[in-house]
Scaffold this motif. Structure first.
Motif, mmCIF file in Angstrom:
data_model
loop_
_atom_site.group_PDB
_atom_site.id
_atom_site.type_symbol
_atom_site.label_atom_id
_atom_site.label_comp_id
_atom_site.label_asym_id
_atom_site.label_seq_id
_atom_site.Cartn_x
_atom_site.Cartn_y
_atom_site.Cartn_z
ATOM 1 N N THR A 11 1.089 -18.470 -49.615
ATOM 2 C CA THR A 11 0.432 -18.673 -50.909
ATOM 3 C C THR A 11 -1.038 -19.019 -50.716
ATOM 4 O OG1 THR A 11 2.511 -19.436 -51.875
ATOM 5 C CG2 THR A 11 0.490 -20.014 -53.041
ATOM 6 N N GLN A 22 -3.193 -15.937 -49.697
ATOM 7 C CA GLN A 22 -3.488 -15.046 -50.823
ATOM 8 C C GLN A 22 -4.478 -15.703 -51.795
ATOM 9 O OE1 GLN A 22 -2.764 -11.889 -51.160
ATOM 10 N NE2 GLN A 22 -1.581 -11.845 -49.254
ATOM 11 N N ARG A 23 -4.367 -17.014 -51.983
ATOM 12 C CA ARG A 23 -5.316 -17.714 -52.853
ATOM 13 C C ARG A 23 -6.730 -17.628 -52.292
ATOM 14 N NH1 ARG A 23 -7.567 -22.112 -51.844
ATOM 15 N NH2 ARG A 23 -5.984 -22.866 -50.383
#
Length: 203
Positions: free
Chosen positions: A116, A119-120
């Protein structure tokens, strides 16, 4: 009131040392990364403390964006670190790696914090419009400087179908694709992690 301090993902150096000697570029990603990510010792700690404590290593996704033109020339997306909110000790160096710290917020709702967070960071730093295939190319640990002593980079290789990438932040100045051979010739202007990654993957 001051803002709540960011807590970032770290692993005790002793966990890495128990797996093996990690120094420079390590191509055997799974040998190190799988036990690190599965470790009960993986935790989030205040960033200000971790930046000066080499007994913990901060896990940093380091994404290389690779594109091959119609003549077969391999290019990497590169940029100059600017004056934004990033790592002040790296400013003015060219880089081929996109990424940053994994924050406690990346674990919200039971999400995989590493995936996560990667991707952030990508979404914050660039606009990536191309399809791509992804692989993990290696780990980087460079204790020769104060930045390197507290960070471990996980090098991800995104092979793009087209060069559709734009910088989102002022911190990523002069963003664009440059031939790998040109980057090799200008190696001294690159940050250490970029030097190590290019030497190992494209040498």
């Amino acid at each position: 009131m001051s803002a709540k301090e960011e807590h970032i993902l770290v692993i005790p150096a002793s966990v890495i040392d128990a797996i093996g000697d990690l120094n420079g570029f390590e191509p055997d990603v799974d040998r190190f990364l799988q036990p690190i990510l599965a470790s009960d010792a993986l935790a989030f700690h205040p960033r200000s403390q971790m930046e000066t404590d080499p007994s913990f290593k901060q896990l940093i996704p380091y994404v290389l964006l690779e594109w091959t033109d119609g003549d077969g020339v391999v290019h990497l997306f590169t940029y100059t670190r600017g004056g934004g909110s990033g790592e002040k000790r790296l400013h003015a160096k060219r880089s081929v790696g996109i990424g940053g710290h994994i924050s406690e917020e990346d674990a919200a709702g039971g999400a995989d914090p590493y995936a996560t967070g990667m991707q952030r960071e990508l979404a914050e730093e660039i606009q990536l419009a191309s399809d791509y295939t992804e692989s993990k190319a290696g780990l980087i640990y460079d204790p020769s400087n104060d930045v390197g002593k507290v960070h471990v980079g996980v090098v991800h290789r995104f092979v793009l179908k087209s060069p559709e990438v734009k910088s989102n932040e002022a911190d990523l100045a002069d963003g664009g694709f440059v031939a790998v051979e040109t980057l090799k010739a200008e190696r001294d202007g690159l940050e250490t992690w970029s030097q190590l990654a290019i030497d190992a993957i494209y040498g």
